[in-house]
Design a protein around this motif. Structure first.
Motif, short mmCIF file in Angstrom:
data_model
loop_
_atom_site.label_atom_id
_atom_site.label_comp_id
_atom_site.label_asym_id
_atom_site.label_seq_id
_atom_site.Cartn_x
_atom_site.Cartn_y
_atom_site.Cartn_z
N ILE A 23 0.86 -1.18 0.00
CA ILE A 23 0.00 0.00 0.00
C ILE A 23 0.90 1.23 0.00
O ILE A 23 1.77 1.36 0.86
N ILE A 24 0.68 2.10 -0.96
CA ILE A 24 1.53 3.28 -1.15
C ILE A 24 0.67 4.53 -1.03
O ILE A 24 -0.40 4.62 -1.62
N ASP A 25 1.14 5.49 -0.24
CA ASP A 25 0.41 6.75 -0.07
C ASP A 25 0.44 7.60 -1.32
O ASP A 25 1.46 7.64 -2.03
N LEU A 26 -0.66 8.29 -1.59
CA LEU A 26 -0.77 9.28 -2.65
C LEU A 26 -1.27 10.58 -2.03
O LEU A 26 -2.17 10.55 -1.19
N GLU A 27 -0.72 11.69 -2.44
CA GLU A 27 -1.20 13.00 -2.00
C GLU A 27 -1.82 13.69 -3.21
O GLU A 27 -1.14 14.27 -4.03
N LEU A 28 -3.14 13.57 -3.34
CA LEU A 28 -3.84 14.17 -4.47
C LEU A 28 -4.51 15.46 -4.02
O LEU A 28 -5.28 15.45 -3.05
N ASN A 29 -4.25 16.54 -4.72
CA ASN A 29 -4.87 17.82 -4.36
C ASN A 29 -6.22 18.01 -5.03
O ASN A 29 -7.09 18.68 -4.51
N ASN A 30 -6.41 17.43 -6.19
CA ASN A 30 -7.63 17.64 -6.95
C ASN A 30 -8.62 16.51 -6.64
O ASN A 30 -8.46 15.40 -7.11
N LEU A 31 -9.60 16.81 -5.84
CA LEU A 31 -10.58 15.80 -5.46
C LEU A 31 -11.92 16.09 -6.12
O LEU A 31 -12.94 16.27 -5.47
N ASP A 32 -11.92 16.17 -7.47
CA ASP A 32 -13.16 16.46 -8.20
C ASP A 32 -14.27 15.46 -7.90
O ASP A 32 -15.44 15.82 -7.87
N TYR A 33 -13.92 14.21 -7.67
CA TYR A 33 -14.94 13.22 -7.39
C TYR A 33 -15.66 13.51 -6.07
O TYR A 33 -16.83 13.19 -5.92
N MET A 34 -14.99 14.16 -5.12
CA MET A 34 -15.66 14.57 -3.87
C MET A 34 -16.69 15.66 -4.17
O MET A 34 -17.80 15.63 -3.64
N LYS A 35 -16.31 16.60 -5.03
CA LYS A 35 -17.24 17.67 -5.41
C LYS A 35 -18.43 17.08 -6.16
O LYS A 35 -19.58 17.47 -5.93
N GLN A 36 -18.16 16.14 -7.07
CA GLN A 36 -19.24 15.49 -7.82
C GLN A 36 -20.18 14.74 -6.88
O GLN A 36 -21.40 14.85 -7.00
N ALA A 37 -19.63 14.00 -5.96
CA ALA A 37 -20.45 13.24 -5.02
C ALA A 37 -21.29 14.20 -4.17
O ALA A 37 -22.48 13.96 -3.96
N SER A 38 -20.69 15.28 -3.71
CA SER A 38 -21.41 16.26 -2.90
C SER A 38 -22.55 16.90 -3.67
O SER A 38 -23.61 17.19 -3.11
N SER A 39 -22.36 17.11 -4.97
CA SER A 39 -23.41 17.73 -5.78
C SER A 39 -24.61 16.79 -6.00
O SER A 39 -25.70 17.24 -6.30
N GLN A 40 -24.38 15.48 -5.82
CA GLN A 40 -25.46 14.52 -6.04
C GLN A 40 -26.04 13.97 -4.75
O GLN A 40 -26.91 13.10 -4.76
N PHE A 41 -25.58 14.50 -3.62
CA PHE A 41 -25.99 14.00 -2.32
C PHE A 41 -26.57 15.14 -1.52
O PHE A 41 -25.94 16.19 -1.37
#
Length: 127
Positions: free
Chosen positions: A88-106
């Motif tokens: 298991i390898i850590d990733l540091e992603l700054n762009n979390l568009d999928y979080m914004k998409q999920a929030s817009s549909q919830f």
């Protein structure tokens, strides 16, 4: 609710995880903590891991390989799981568009997510 009593074993588990980047299993943690606390039981390690996870002081990762792994890094980040060696390898992603998409549909409020990316790590590609 009463304050949680301090535990040297629990603190050593937390410190052990904070120093690691390899996301060990409870068994690996137990074997290492036993060097400092020879009489600690595996059950005590499991209970402390569950408590620390519940308190948000560590992360429990369930990756489908049969054993839970633990991460001392509780800051928002993602993980890549190697399909060959299961590392298991850590990733540091700054762009979390999928979080914004999920929030817009919830209709409620999303405050976190867990996502795993799967692939083959550099070491396994070299083999």
């Amino acid at each position: 609710m009463s304050a949680l009593k301090y535990s040297k074993q629990r603190e050593s588990i937390k410190l052990f995880l904070a120093e690691r980047k390899d996301h060990p299993t409870a068994d690996v943690i137990y074997l290492n903590i036993r060097e400092q606390f020879p009489h600690i039981s595996l059950g005590t390690v499991y209970r402390n891991l569950a408590l620390l996870s519940e308190l948000g002081e560590i992360k429990k990762l369930t990756t489908g390989d049969g054993a839970d792994h633990f991460d001392g890094n509780v800051s928002p980040h993602q993980h890549v799981i190697c399909k060959e060696c299961h590392r298991i390898i850590d990733l540091e992603l700054n762009n979390l568009d999928y979080m914004k998409q999920a929030s817009s549909q919830f209709a409620g409020e999303i405050d976190s997510c867990t996502s795993y990316f799967y692939g083959t790590c550099a070491d396994c590609l070299k083999k």
